[in-house]
Motif scaffolding. Sequence first.
Motif, short mmCIF file in Angstrom:
data_model
loop_
_atom_site.label_atom_id
_atom_site.label_comp_id
_atom_site.label_asym_id
_atom_site.label_seq_id
_atom_site.Cartn_x
_atom_site.Cartn_y
_atom_site.Cartn_z
N GLN A 120 39.03 54.40 -40.06
CA GLN A 120 38.94 55.85 -39.93
C GLN A 120 38.52 56.21 -38.50
OE1 GLN A 120 35.92 57.83 -42.26
NE2 GLN A 120 36.31 59.69 -41.12
N GLN A 149 49.56 65.25 -43.23
CA GLN A 149 49.75 65.04 -44.66
C GLN A 149 50.85 64.04 -44.98
OE1 GLN A 149 49.94 69.03 -46.52
NE2 GLN A 149 48.13 68.30 -47.55
N THR A 232 40.24 57.87 -45.94
CA THR A 232 40.79 59.22 -45.86
C THR A 232 40.19 60.15 -46.90
OG1 THR A 232 42.55 58.74 -47.41
CG2 THR A 232 43.02 58.34 -45.10
N PRO A 236 44.55 64.07 -45.73
CA PRO A 236 44.25 65.51 -45.73
C PRO A 236 44.77 66.19 -46.99
CG PRO A 236 45.44 64.82 -43.74
CD PRO A 236 45.50 63.68 -44.69
N GLY A 237 43.98 67.10 -47.51
CA GLY A 237 44.30 67.66 -48.82
C GLY A 237 44.18 66.54 -49.83
N PHE A 238 45.27 66.26 -50.58
CA PHE A 238 45.25 65.06 -51.42
C PHE A 238 46.46 64.20 -51.09
CE2 PHE A 238 46.54 68.76 -54.07
CZ PHE A 238 47.91 68.51 -54.14
N GLU A 253 33.86 63.12 -61.83
CA GLU A 253 33.54 64.40 -61.22
C GLU A 253 34.07 65.57 -62.02
OE1 GLU A 253 34.26 64.72 -56.92
OE2 GLU A 253 33.38 62.73 -56.89
N ARG A 254 35.27 65.44 -62.55
CA ARG A 254 35.88 66.58 -63.22
C ARG A 254 35.65 66.55 -64.71
NH1 ARG A 254 40.88 67.77 -59.33
NH2 ARG A 254 39.54 67.74 -57.50
N ASN A 256 36.99 65.06 -67.23
CA ASN A 256 38.16 65.26 -68.07
C ASN A 256 38.73 63.90 -68.41
OD1 ASN A 256 40.57 65.94 -69.27
ND2 ASN A 256 40.96 67.65 -67.90
N PRO B 184 37.48 67.90 -49.41
CA PRO B 184 37.93 69.08 -50.15
C PRO B 184 36.82 70.09 -50.45
CG PRO B 184 38.95 67.13 -51.05
CD PRO B 184 38.00 66.66 -49.99
N PRO B 240 39.53 64.90 -40.28
CA PRO B 240 39.80 64.10 -41.48
C PRO B 240 38.58 63.37 -42.03
CG PRO B 240 41.52 63.75 -39.87
CD PRO B 240 40.48 64.59 -39.21
N ASN B 241 38.31 63.64 -43.30
CA ASN B 241 37.28 62.91 -44.05
C ASN B 241 35.91 62.89 -43.37
OD1 ASN B 241 36.57 61.67 -46.40
ND2 ASN B 241 37.18 59.63 -45.77
N ARG B 242 35.60 63.91 -42.56
CA ARG B 242 34.29 63.93 -41.91
C ARG B 242 33.28 64.58 -42.85
NH1 ARG B 242 34.71 66.73 -36.42
NH2 ARG B 242 35.04 68.53 -37.76
N SER B 375 34.34 72.13 -64.88
CA SER B 375 34.57 71.25 -63.73
C SER B 375 36.05 70.90 -63.63
CB SER B 375 33.71 69.99 -63.83
OG SER B 375 33.78 69.45 -65.11
N ASP B 376 36.75 70.98 -64.73
CA ASP B 376 38.18 70.71 -64.72
C ASP B 376 38.93 71.78 -63.92
OD1 ASP B 376 40.60 69.62 -65.35
OD2 ASP B 376 40.70 70.51 -67.35
N GLY B 379 38.09 71.74 -60.35
CA GLY B 379 38.86 70.70 -59.68
C GLY B 379 40.27 71.17 -59.34
N GLN B 380 40.89 71.92 -60.25
CA GLN B 380 42.25 72.42 -59.97
C GLN B 380 42.23 73.35 -58.77
OE1 GLN B 380 44.19 74.12 -63.46
NE2 GLN B 380 43.04 72.74 -64.76
N THR B 382 39.99 73.36 -56.36
CA THR B 382 39.73 72.52 -55.19
C THR B 382 41.02 71.87 -54.69
OG1 THR B 382 37.55 72.05 -56.07
CG2 THR B 382 38.34 70.60 -54.33
N ASP B 383 41.81 71.33 -55.63
CA ASP B 383 43.07 70.67 -55.24
C ASP B 383 44.00 71.65 -54.54
OD1 ASP B 383 42.39 68.22 -56.13
OD2 ASP B 383 43.45 68.33 -58.03
N THR B 386 42.53 72.64 -50.96
CA THR B 386 42.62 71.57 -49.96
C THR B 386 44.07 71.27 -49.60
OG1 THR B 386 41.91 69.38 -49.35
CG2 THR B 386 42.47 69.67 -51.62
N SER B 387 44.97 71.34 -50.57
CA SER B 387 46.35 71.03 -50.22
C SER B 387 46.93 72.16 -49.38
CB SER B 387 47.19 70.72 -51.46
OG SER B 387 47.76 71.87 -51.98
N ASN B 390 45.58 72.05 -45.70
CA ASN B 390 46.08 70.94 -44.90
C ASN B 390 47.59 70.90 -44.79
OD1 ASN B 390 43.65 69.20 -44.16
ND2 ASN B 390 43.32 69.65 -46.32
N SER B 391 48.25 71.86 -45.45
CA SER B 391 49.70 71.84 -45.44
C SER B 391 50.21 72.82 -44.40
CB SER B 391 50.22 72.24 -46.82
OG SER B 391 51.56 72.63 -46.73
#
Lengths: 288, 412
Positions: A120, A149, A232, A236-238, A253-254, A256, B184, B240-242, B375-376, B379-380, B382-383, B386-387, B390-391
Motif C-alpha cells: 500500500q 477503481q 486496499t 476504492p469504493g468496493f 459488521e453488517r 446479516n 468507506p 486510498p485506504n488511509r 446495520s444491514d 451497509g447498503q 455505505t456501499d 463509497t462506490s 470513487n466512481s
Amino acid sequence: MRISGLAARLVLSPTVLVTVVCFYGCAVWTAYISFTKSSFIPNYTFNGLAQYERLFATPRWGVAYTNMFIFGVLLVVGALAVGLLLAIMIDRNVRGEGFFRTVMLYPLSMSFIVTGLAWQWVLSPSIGVQHFVRDLGFPNFTFDWIAQQDRAIYTLVFAGVWHQAGLIMAIMLAGLRGVDRDIWRATKVEGIPTWRVYLGIVLPMLRPLVVTCVVLLSVAVVKSYDLVVAMTGGGPGFASDLPGKFVVDFSFERANIGQASAAAVVMLGSVFAALAPYFYVELRKRGQ
Amino acid sequence: MSRTRSALLGLAMSMAASAASAQPADVIHWWTSGGESKAVGVFAAEYNKRGGTWIDNAVVGGPAARAASMNRIAGGNPPVATMWNVGVAVRQLAEQGLLTNLDDVAKAGNWVANLPPLIVKNISYDGHIVAVPVDLHGGNWMFYSKKIYDELKLQPAKDWDEFLAQAEKIKAAGYTPLAIGGQPFQEVWLWMPVLLGSTGKENFKKIYADHDATVAAGPGVKKAFEVMAKLRQYTDAGRPNRKWNDTLLLVQNNKAASQFLGDWGKGEFAAAGLKPMVDYGCAIAPGNQGAYIMNVDVFAFPKNSKPEVLAAQKKLAEVMMDPATQAQFNLFKGALPARLDANISALDVCAQAGKQIIDGGPANQMPNTALAFSSDVDGQITDLITSYFNSTTMTAEAATAAFAKIIANADK
C-alpha cells in the motif's frame, strides 16, 4: 495386524471427528442457513432462494465475485510463471545460489497483513513509486492504479505474486533438481536448445508438482482476506473487494448471516466448479 | 465475653464487607485508545466506589467486541454489561428477549425526561428501557486548520456552495482543501453533513427517521450527490485506504484545510497537545447550522438468571446514568453527556457549541445512520456512497435512484 489397524483407527478418530463436525458439519449448516430467513441471528424459517436472489442483485457482490476470478487466474498464472522462471534461473548454477534462494523465499515469511501494508505504501501515489519518480524529475509521471477503481484489483495481484512466487520457486527447484542428469546429457548430445528441453521434457515431468502449486495457490486465492483488508480495504469504493471480505463484512459488521452464508455457499460452489474438472483430468491421467 | 463479642462483630463486619465487595461486573467494550480508556476508567472507579468490582474486558475493535459479546450470549455465559452503538441492533437484541429490563432504574433516575426523545426511542423496546446511553457524539463537525484559514482570510463556510468556492482558493494556494481517507465509513461521515446541508433539516429527518422514499428521490438528495462529486476533486492522491486519524494529521500539520468527522476527532488533537480554536478550528459543517447528528454509545445488559448479576447490572446502570459521572466520563471521551441535565461547564468550546444546538430541542437532534437503519441497510448505504464517491462514471441521477430504492426497502 488387526490390533495395529484398530490402533491406527483410534488415533485417527479425533481428527476424523473434527473434520466431519467442524468442516463438513459447518459447511452443511452454512448451506442450510442460506436457504432461511436468517439475518441478525439464525432463523430457521425456510425462505427458498430469496437470499441468493438478493445476493446476485447486490452490485458489490457482482464486483467481488468477478474479482475472485480475475485475481485467481492472474495470481495462479503469474506466481507459477514467475516462480518457475526464478527456479530455472537458480537451476542454471548461478553464483550465490543460496543467497538468491533466501531472498526470493523471504516474502513468504511475511504475513499477508505486512505484505499488504508495505505494498500500500509502495503504490500510494502520495508517498510511493509515483512520488519518488516525480521527485527524480519527471513531474508528469503517474502510477496510481491503487486509487483507480478499474485497476486496484491488479495491484492486489502484484502483491500476491510477489508473496507467493518464492514458494513456487522452492517447490519447482526441488523438482528440477530431481530431474535425471542423463536426460540433460542425452538432450545435449541431440543438440536440443535448453528452452525446448525445459518446455518439452522437464516441465511435463514436473506435472505433479505443478498440480501441488496450483492447489496451494488456489487455497491462497480463496482465503485471501487479510491482503485486501491491509492493502486496499476493498477500495476504492468496493472495487477491489473479494468474496472472503464480503462474507466477513456481512456476517460480522453488517450482522446479516443469511447473506454471508449465501455468499459463502456460492464461493464454495464456484471453487468446486473451477477445480473439479482439472482434478478429474489430472487424477485420471495418473490412474492410467 | 467481650472477646467473643468482638470476634462475632468482626465476623459480621467481614461478611458485610464481602457482600458489598461482591457484585463483580465484567464489562465488554472497545474503548482502547488513550482518551477512551481514561473515560471508561471513570465508570470503573465510580462502580468500585459504590461497592462493586469492575472487571474490565476491553476488546480491540468494535466488530470483534460485538462478536465476543454475541458469542458469550449465545454460549450461555453472557457478560454483565456490553457496549454497543445505539440503534436498531440493540432493539434486535431486545426483540430476541436477550436484554435485562431497566424500567425501575430508569424511573428512579428520571431518565426519560432528561434524554433526547430520539435516544429514548432507541434504547426502548416494547415500552421498556433496555440500554444505557452514555454519550452524545456529534457527527457533523468540520475540523479545520486555523493557520490556512487565517492565512487566506476565510471563515468556515455557511453552505456547501460557499465551501466549494473556498476550496478552489485553498487549492490555488497549494493546500489540500479536503482531507478524507478512502475507508468507506469516512466517506459516509462526509455524506451525512453534505446531505443535511443540501436537503435541509426537515427533509433529512424525513429520510432518516421516517424512511420517506419520495423525499429520498428528491432534488435535495440529487444536489447532495452532485456536491459529493465536486468535493472529490479537492481531495489528495494519498486517499486510498488511509485511516481517519492518519488523515487528521494532514489538518494537524496544516497540509490540508479541513476534514469532516465526528467530535471524536478532538481526541487526536488533544493527544497532539493542540487546543480547540487556538491551534485548530471546529465548526458545524456547512449548511448544518442548528443540527446535531447524534452518534450514541450505549451499554446493554444481557439477561441473566442469577439475582446477584441482576443487582450488579442495576447498580452499573445507575452509575453510568449518574449526571456527574457522565460529565466526568465525557470530559475524556470528547462527547456531550447523553443526560441533558449534566453539568458541562468543564467541557471545551466545541462541546459547548454543540450543547447549545442540542438544547434547541428535538428539531435540532438528528439521527445518524446507525440510529436510523439496521446495520444491514446501513451497509447498503455505505456501499452506495463509497462506490459513488470513487466512481467517475456513476451519475448523480443514478445514485439518487439507488439511494431512494434502499430507503424504500429499509423496513422490509
